[in-house]
Write a protein that holds these residues in place. Structure first.
Motif, PDB file in Angstrom:
ATOM      1  N   ARG A  24      13.593 -26.352   6.964  1.00 32.76           N
ATOM      2  CA  ARG A  24      12.621 -26.611   7.731  1.00 32.76           C
ATOM      3  C   ARG A  24      11.720 -27.647   6.816  1.00 32.76           C
ATOM      4  NH1 ARG A  24      12.449 -20.939  10.889  1.00 32.76           N
ATOM      5  NH2 ARG A  24      13.634 -21.659  12.790  1.00 32.76           N
ATOM      6  N   GLU A  25      11.322 -27.247   5.701  1.00 27.70           N
ATOM      7  CA  GLU A  25      10.310 -27.923   4.904  1.00 27.70           C
ATOM      8  C   GLU A  25      10.732 -29.470   4.658  1.00 27.70           C
ATOM      9  OE1 GLU A  25       8.422 -27.819   0.321  1.00 27.70           O
ATOM     10  OE2 GLU A  25       9.877 -26.130   1.015  1.00 27.70           O
ATOM     11  N   HIS A  26      12.152 -29.633   4.316  1.00 26.43           N
ATOM     12  CA  HIS A  26      12.741 -30.791   4.283  1.00 26.43           C
ATOM     13  C   HIS A  26      12.446 -31.861   5.500  1.00 26.43           C
ATOM     14  CE1 HIS A  26      16.124 -33.333   2.373  1.00 26.43           C
ATOM     15  NE2 HIS A  26      15.152 -33.932   2.681  1.00 26.43           N
ATOM     16  N   LEU A  27      13.012 -30.772   6.636  1.00 24.26           N
ATOM     17  CA  LEU A  27      12.757 -32.043   7.774  1.00 24.26           C
ATOM     18  C   LEU A  27      11.220 -32.216   8.086  1.00 24.26           C
ATOM     19  CD1 LEU A  27      15.251 -29.828  10.216  1.00 24.26           C
ATOM     20  CD2 LEU A  27      15.451 -32.248   9.256  1.00 24.26           C
ATOM     21  N   GLU A  28      10.416 -31.164   7.737  1.00 27.74           N
ATOM     22  CA  GLU A  28       8.915 -31.626   8.054  1.00 27.74           C
ATOM     23  C   GLU A  28       8.370 -32.750   7.148  1.00 27.74           C
ATOM     24  OE1 GLU A  28       4.572 -29.292   7.984  1.00 27.74           O
ATOM     25  OE2 GLU A  28       6.503 -28.170   7.760  1.00 27.74           O
ATOM     26  N   HIS A  29       8.835 -32.654   5.903  1.00 31.60           N
ATOM     27  CA  HIS A  29       8.393 -33.759   4.887  1.00 31.60           C
ATOM     28  C   HIS A  29       9.067 -35.139   5.205  1.00 31.60           C
ATOM     29  CE1 HIS A  29       7.520 -30.732   1.370  1.00 31.60           C
ATOM     30  NE2 HIS A  29       6.539 -30.748   2.407  1.00 31.60           N
ATOM     31  N   SER A  30      10.090 -35.174   5.989  1.00 31.33           N
ATOM     32  CA  SER A  30      10.590 -36.312   6.157  1.00 31.33           C
ATOM     33  C   SER A  30      10.399 -36.792   7.675  1.00 31.33           C
ATOM     34  CB  SER A  30      12.447 -36.155   6.400  1.00 31.33           C
ATOM     35  OG  SER A  30      12.845 -35.596   5.072  1.00 31.33           O
ATOM     36  N   GLY A  31       9.819 -35.939   8.572  1.00 31.61           N
ATOM     37  CA  GLY A  31       9.232 -36.553   9.982  1.00 31.61           C
ATOM     38  C   GLY A  31      10.416 -36.671  10.750  1.00 31.61           C
ATOM     39  N   ILE A  32      11.295 -35.615  10.629  1.00 30.15           N
ATOM     40  CA  ILE A  32      12.316 -35.551  11.673  1.00 30.15           C
ATOM     41  C   ILE A  32      12.519 -34.169  12.191  1.00 30.15           C
ATOM     42  CG2 ILE A  32      14.945 -35.381  11.629  1.00 30.15           C
ATOM     43  CD1 ILE A  32      14.961 -37.234   9.298  1.00 30.15           C
ATOM     44  N   ASP A  33      12.372 -34.286  13.482  1.00 28.61           N
ATOM     45  CA  ASP A  33      12.461 -33.086  14.438  1.00 28.61           C
ATOM     46  C   ASP A  33      13.739 -32.084  14.418  1.00 28.61           C
ATOM     47  OD1 ASP A  33       9.556 -33.489  14.870  1.00 28.61           O
ATOM     48  OD2 ASP A  33      10.238 -35.027  16.532  1.00 28.61           O
ATOM     49  N   ALA A  34      14.981 -32.891  14.665  1.00 26.21           N
ATOM     50  CA  ALA A  34      16.183 -32.462  14.819  1.00 26.21           C
ATOM     51  C   ALA A  34      17.452 -33.035  14.247  1.00 26.21           C
ATOM     52  CB  ALA A  34      16.422 -32.211  16.217  1.00 26.21           C
ATOM     53  N   VAL A  35      18.493 -32.139  13.837  1.00 28.92           N
ATOM     54  CA  VAL A  35      19.584 -32.845  13.318  1.00 28.92           C
ATOM     55  C   VAL A  35      20.607 -32.765  14.165  1.00 28.92           C
ATOM     56  CG1 VAL A  35      18.673 -32.678  10.867  1.00 28.92           C
ATOM     57  CG2 VAL A  35      19.824 -30.812  11.865  1.00 28.92           C
ATOM     58  N   SER A  36      21.827 -33.672  13.992  1.00 26.81           N
ATOM     59  CA  SER A  36      22.929 -33.550  14.449  1.00 26.81           C
ATOM     60  C   SER A  36      23.953 -32.403  14.187  1.00 26.81           C
ATOM     61  CB  SER A  36      23.677 -35.020  14.764  1.00 26.81           C
ATOM     62  OG  SER A  36      22.754 -35.997  14.962  1.00 26.81           O
ATOM     63  N   GLY A  37      23.575 -32.159  13.053  1.00 33.21           N
ATOM     64  CA  GLY A  37      24.498 -31.144  12.341  1.00 33.21           C
ATOM     65  C   GLY A  37      24.080 -30.801  10.921  1.00 33.21           C
ATOM     66  N   ILE A  38      24.732 -29.816  10.271  1.00 31.23           N
ATOM     67  CA  ILE A  38      24.225 -29.272   9.076  1.00 31.23           C
ATOM     68  C   ILE A  38      25.517 -28.864   8.203  1.00 31.23           C
ATOM     69  CG2 ILE A  38      23.178 -27.531   7.891  1.00 31.23           C
ATOM     70  CD1 ILE A  38      21.146 -27.230  10.506  1.00 31.23           C
ATOM     71  N   CYS A  39      25.745 -29.416   7.124  1.00 31.68           N
ATOM     72  CA  CYS A  39      26.848 -29.019   6.341  1.00 31.68           C
ATOM     73  C   CYS A  39      26.236 -28.332   5.121  1.00 31.68           C
ATOM     74  CB  CYS A  39      27.794 -30.263   5.976  1.00 31.68           C
ATOM     75  SG  CYS A  39      29.083 -29.832   5.008  1.00 31.68           S
TER      76      CYS A  39
ATOM     77  N   ALA B 243      26.636 -19.349   8.927  1.00 30.77           N
ATOM     78  CA  ALA B 243      26.747 -20.274   9.873  1.00 30.77           C
ATOM     79  C   ALA B 243      26.167 -20.023  11.166  1.00 30.77           C
ATOM     80  CB  ALA B 243      28.091 -20.783  10.111  1.00 30.77           C
ATOM     81  N   ALA B 244      26.266 -18.965  11.922  1.00 25.70           N
ATOM     82  CA  ALA B 244      25.765 -18.610  13.023  1.00 25.70           C
ATOM     83  C   ALA B 244      24.311 -18.451  12.878  1.00 25.70           C
ATOM     84  CB  ALA B 244      26.439 -17.235  13.486  1.00 25.70           C
ATOM     85  N   LYS B 245      23.745 -17.734  12.011  1.00 29.25           N
ATOM     86  CA  LYS B 245      22.269 -17.757  11.710  1.00 29.25           C
ATOM     87  C   LYS B 245      21.487 -19.015  11.608  1.00 29.25           C
ATOM     88  CE  LYS B 245      22.372 -12.726  10.164  1.00 29.25           C
ATOM     89  NZ  LYS B 245      21.356 -12.325  11.400  1.00 29.25           N
ATOM     90  N   ILE B 246      21.976 -20.134  10.925  1.00 28.04           N
ATOM     91  CA  ILE B 246      21.545 -21.192  10.444  1.00 28.04           C
ATOM     92  C   ILE B 246      21.689 -22.156  11.890  1.00 28.04           C
ATOM     93  CG2 ILE B 246      21.523 -23.246   9.066  1.00 28.04           C
ATOM     94  CD1 ILE B 246      22.214 -21.432   6.870  1.00 28.04           C
ATOM     95  N   SER B 247      22.633 -22.208  12.518  1.00 21.55           N
ATOM     96  CA  SER B 247      22.985 -22.666  13.985  1.00 21.55           C
ATOM     97  C   SER B 247      21.713 -22.313  14.863  1.00 21.55           C
ATOM     98  CB  SER B 247      24.333 -22.598  14.382  1.00 21.55           C
ATOM     99  OG  SER B 247      24.638 -23.348  15.482  1.00 21.55           O
ATOM    100  N   ASP B 248      21.567 -21.069  15.031  1.00 18.20           N
ATOM    101  CA  ASP B 248      20.701 -20.490  16.062  1.00 18.20           C
ATOM    102  C   ASP B 248      19.446 -21.167  15.462  1.00 18.20           C
ATOM    103  OD1 ASP B 248      22.557 -19.235  17.323  1.00 18.20           O
ATOM    104  OD2 ASP B 248      22.122 -17.216  16.400  1.00 18.20           O
ATOM    105  N   ALA B 249      18.990 -21.188  14.177  1.00 20.86           N
ATOM    106  CA  ALA B 249      17.648 -21.461  13.823  1.00 20.86           C
ATOM    107  C   ALA B 249      17.439 -22.896  14.190  1.00 20.86           C
ATOM    108  CB  ALA B 249      17.336 -21.334  12.289  1.00 20.86           C
ATOM    109  N   PHE B 250      18.376 -24.021  14.131  1.00 22.53           N
ATOM    110  CA  PHE B 250      18.108 -25.449  14.185  1.00 22.53           C
ATOM    111  C   PHE B 250      18.977 -25.897  15.520  1.00 22.53           C
ATOM    112  CE2 PHE B 250      17.799 -24.534   9.803  1.00 22.53           C
ATOM    113  CZ  PHE B 250      16.498 -25.049   9.625  1.00 22.53           C
TER     114      PHE B 250
END
Length: 230
Positions: free
Chosen positions: A125-140, A169-176
């Motif tokens: 979340r900190e990384h996304l905030e610093h980069s000005g990005i609200d959402a991602v298409s996927g996480i690896c 994976a399920a917990k992080i998927s739910d968070a984002f």
């Protein structure tokens, strides 16, 4: 077009273009052994969906110049996370695999998987905030451990044993609200190196760090073995 609506031919086209095996509709027809009309139809769908784009004319071979194709960089943003026993670092990349930004985390992942997963979520979340990005298409996420892909968890991990079977994976998927893929870190290194050399069909990558690992790619597919621990 959602991922569920995409056909195998769409994925084949995207793989051929991203690996630079083909750069135009004509190249795709030759590379994939498909009729030009079929390629034109499916390429048109990918362009309409904002995944591919035309960006220049190819050198003329006589007749009308072909249009060059590439992945549209803004069509997807992926968050990648590298986990070790001593730190976790993240990177944001666009649909062409180019870096958008990186963030180093010097924390050691907590041995308690509930606390550790919360650490990872906070870092991302900190990384996304610093980069000005609200959402991602996927996480690896790469872990130094065998992975149960179906369960989205670590399995038989010697370095992070308390994380075994925890539904990371399920917990992080739910968070984002995004799909999450867990993979062994050596396998991810092998996959990345293989794609950096698009003329190869088979490759082996050895990763030497806190431990020794290796990843195998056969016929352009990551080999993980029957249990995912290969």
């Amino acid at each position: 077009m959602s991922l569920d609506e995409r056909l195998p031919i769409h994925d084949a086209i995207l793989r051929a273009i991203s690996s630079e095996q083909a750069t135009s509709r004509i190249d795709l027809a030759h590379t994939l052994h498909l009729a030009r009309s079929t390629v034109s139809l499916r390429v048109g769908e990918l362009i309409e969906d904002g995944i591919l784009e035309e960006y220049a004319d190819a050198h003329s071979r006589g007749g009308r110049k072909a249009r060059l194709l590439r992945i549209r960089a803004q069509s997807a943003t992926t968050l990648a996370l590298d986990i070790s026993g001593h730190h976790f670092h993240s990177a944001l990349v666009d649909a062409r695999g180019s870096y958008i930004s990186r963030l180093k985390g010097n924390q050691r992942p907590a041995s308690d998987p509930q606390i550790g997963t919360a650490q990872l979520i906070s870092h991302m979340r900190e990384h996304l905030e610093h980069s000005g990005i609200d959402a991602v298409s996927g996480i690896c996420i790469g872990f130094p451990a065998p992975i149960n892909s179906e369960g989205g968890c670590l399995e038989m991990s010697a370095r992070m044993p308390t994380w075994n079977s925890h539904p990371v994976a399920a917990k992080i998927s739910d968070a984002f609200s995004a799909p999450v893929r867990l993979e062994n870190d050596a396998n991810l290194a092998a996959w990345g190196e293989h794609h950096a050399h698009p003329k190869l069909r088979h490759s082996i990558t050895v990763k030497a760090g806190g431990g020794l690992g290796a990843g195998i790619v056969l016929n352009n597919a990551l080999y993980v073995g029957a249990t995912g621990a290969a």
